[in-house]
Scaffold this active site. Structure first.
Site, PDB file in Angstrom:
ATOM      1  N   ASP A  10     -49.579 -14.191 -44.322  1.00  0.00           N
ATOM      2  CA  ASP A  10     -48.690 -13.570 -45.308  1.00  0.00           C
ATOM      3  C   ASP A  10     -47.282 -13.936 -44.885  1.00  0.00           C
ATOM      4  O   ASP A  10     -46.824 -13.536 -43.816  1.00  0.00           O
ATOM      5  CB  ASP A  10     -48.917 -12.048 -45.271  1.00  0.00           C
ATOM      6  CG  ASP A  10     -47.992 -11.288 -46.219  1.00  0.00           C
ATOM      7  OD1 ASP A  10     -47.009 -11.890 -46.717  1.00  0.00           O
ATOM      8  OD2 ASP A  10     -48.257 -10.102 -46.441  1.00  0.00           O
ATOM      9  N   TYR A 227     -47.860  -1.389 -36.516  1.00  0.00           N
ATOM     10  CA  TYR A 227     -48.284  -1.787 -37.858  1.00  0.00           C
ATOM     11  C   TYR A 227     -47.412  -2.915 -38.398  1.00  0.00           C
ATOM     12  O   TYR A 227     -46.204  -2.781 -38.457  1.00  0.00           O
ATOM     13  CB  TYR A 227     -48.235  -0.592 -38.829  1.00  0.00           C
ATOM     14  CG  TYR A 227     -48.602  -1.027 -40.226  1.00  0.00           C
ATOM     15  CD1 TYR A 227     -49.883  -1.494 -40.491  1.00  0.00           C
ATOM     16  CD2 TYR A 227     -47.657  -1.042 -41.241  1.00  0.00           C
ATOM     17  CE1 TYR A 227     -50.217  -1.943 -41.751  1.00  0.00           C
ATOM     18  CE2 TYR A 227     -47.991  -1.482 -42.506  1.00  0.00           C
ATOM     19  CZ  TYR A 227     -49.272  -1.940 -42.757  1.00  0.00           C
ATOM     20  OH  TYR A 227     -49.596  -2.392 -44.008  1.00  0.00           O
ATOM     21  N   LYS A 230     -51.801  -5.753 -42.894  1.00  0.00           N
ATOM     22  CA  LYS A 230     -53.207  -5.918 -42.523  1.00  0.00           C
ATOM     23  C   LYS A 230     -53.543  -7.388 -42.304  1.00  0.00           C
ATOM     24  O   LYS A 230     -52.809  -8.282 -42.719  1.00  0.00           O
ATOM     25  CB  LYS A 230     -54.101  -5.293 -43.593  1.00  0.00           C
ATOM     26  CG  LYS A 230     -54.378  -3.815 -43.317  1.00  0.00           C
ATOM     27  CD  LYS A 230     -55.200  -3.621 -42.028  1.00  0.00           C
ATOM     28  CE  LYS A 230     -55.367  -2.140 -41.733  1.00  0.00           C
ATOM     29  NZ  LYS A 230     -55.684  -1.821 -40.355  1.00  0.00           N
TER      30      LYS A 230
END
Ligand code: 13P
Ligand code: 13P
Ligand code: MG
Ligand code: MG
Length: 364
Positions: A10, A227, A230
């Site tokens: 990403d 975090y 994902k």
């Protein structure tokens, strides 16, 4: 020998985390074409699922080839520059390393590679996930390679009857183990039924020892310690002959099983199989998606892709996914829609725990 390498990252979302700007995809395609022309690759195809760019490549250099990885990293870096110019969301999100250090592994992008002896006909399917985690292919892989209610060939095809070997990684401890199905199926299931800890990396046909499937098991949160979005994994599966048929490989996705991911990577949601045109997860940044691109290899050429979930036979799975999404959403911030605390340690939990630490009192 031909190596199929699927490497993904990403590098910026359009709009938010929902999809990919067409210019990023064009850049990916053009850069892969340059690599093909200078002889590094035999063939290549750039695609996306949601905000993730997938580079599907064939070459003769084997797995973990430094030059192939360097080239893929270079595309992600160049794509990030464009994403920054367009101010796309989370530009460079998955590039966790400052610079390329000889391999893409451990640097953020996910990779699934297999070196194969191309058969007279070599159908392969590349699964591209978004809004979900490494380990999400555990359940579908189990169904494909170990469940005769899914794969008829395990019972009625001589070359599948011996079963398959699952190479399972403990992604926290960096250990791996190989278990044979059917006889060690229950041992395999106690591990892979916990996909946040154990992920199926590879599957082999026991009849010949050939590789059947591979998935990316790179865990962004474990690399970064926080975090960062994902993993949005990729998997490659060979079909027919000594492997399950194309329809047996696709069949697990007729049920939208629950996976980790969705909004802020912190929820469970149904994994919806979609055609490429619908790979734009928008509702609550989801629900999680999976696209299946089918190719026939011809001397390493990627003949295709066919958009395998572009089939009304998967409509019911999509409807079921929407129903499950409605139901789960009603739980708001409550588990099990929200991930359990252990998984939340990579989100806001440490900050909030710190903020509240001094206010805890012994119970009266
Ligand atoms: P922001 O807090 O920067 O909006 O990011 C949250 C996020 O990426 C989850 O979608
Ligand atoms: P991605 O991992 O697809 O970037 O999604 C991040 C997110 O926070 C979605 O809400
Ligand atoms: Mg994103
Ligand atoms: Mg994504």
């Amino acid at each position: 020998m031909i190596t199929v390498s699927a490497i993904k990252a990403d590098i910026g979302g359009y709009v938010g985390h929902t999809s990919m700007h067409p210019d990023i995809l064009t850049l990916g395609q053009e850069e892969l074409e340059k690599a093909r022309q200078r002889g590094l690759l035999v063939d290549a195809h750039a695609s996306h699922c949601g905000d993730d760019l997938f580079l599907i490549m064939t070459h003769e250099r084997g797995e973990n080839d430094q030059e192939v990885h360097r080239m893929a990293w270079g595309i992600f870096v160049k794509g990030t520059e464009l994403a920054k110019k367009l101010k796309l969301y989370g530009a460079g999100q998955d590039l966790l390393a400052d610079a390329f250090s000889g391999t893409i592994r451990g640097a953020g992008p996910g990779s699934a590679e297999m070196e194969i002896d191309e058969r007279p006909s070599e159908p392969i399917i590349v699964f591209m996930g978004d809004k979900t985690s490494a380990g999400s292919f555990n359940l579908p892989f189990y169904k494909m390679y170990a469940d005769p209610f899914n794969t008829a060939g395990l019972i009625i095809a001589e070359n599948l009857h011996q079963g398959f070997t699952f190479e399972i990684q403990d992604v926290r401890e960096h250990l791996q183990i190989s278990l044979n199905t059917p006889e060690e199926a229950y041992d395999a299931l106690i591990l892979i039924g916990a996909p946040s800890r154990y992920a199926v990396k590879r599957v082999y046909a026991r009849s010949t020892g050939e590789i059947a499937a591979v998935s990316s098991t790179d865990k962004l949160s474990l690399i970064a310690g926080r975090y960062v979005g994902k993993d949005d994994p990729v998997a490659v599966a060979r079909c027919q002959g000594n492997f399950p048929a194309v329809g047996e490989i696709l069949e697990p996705f007729s049920t939208p099983y629950l996976v980790e991911g969705w909004m802020r990577g912190s929820h469970i949601g149904p994994w919806m199989p979609v055609a490429l045109r619908d790979a734009n997860p928008s509702r609550f940044d989801g629900p999680p998606r999976v696209v299946a691109l089918g190719f026939q290899l011809a001397g390493g050429k990627l003949v295709g892709p066919r958009d395998m979930f572009d089939d009304p036979a998967f409509d019911r799975a999509r409807t079921e996914a929407n129903r499950v999404a409605d139901y789960l959403r009603k739980h708001g911030p409550f588990e099990p829609h929200r991930l359990p605390l252990e998984e939340m340690e990579y989100t806001t939990m440490p900050l909030i725990a710190k903020k509240l630490a001094s206010r805890w009192q012994p119970m009266a």
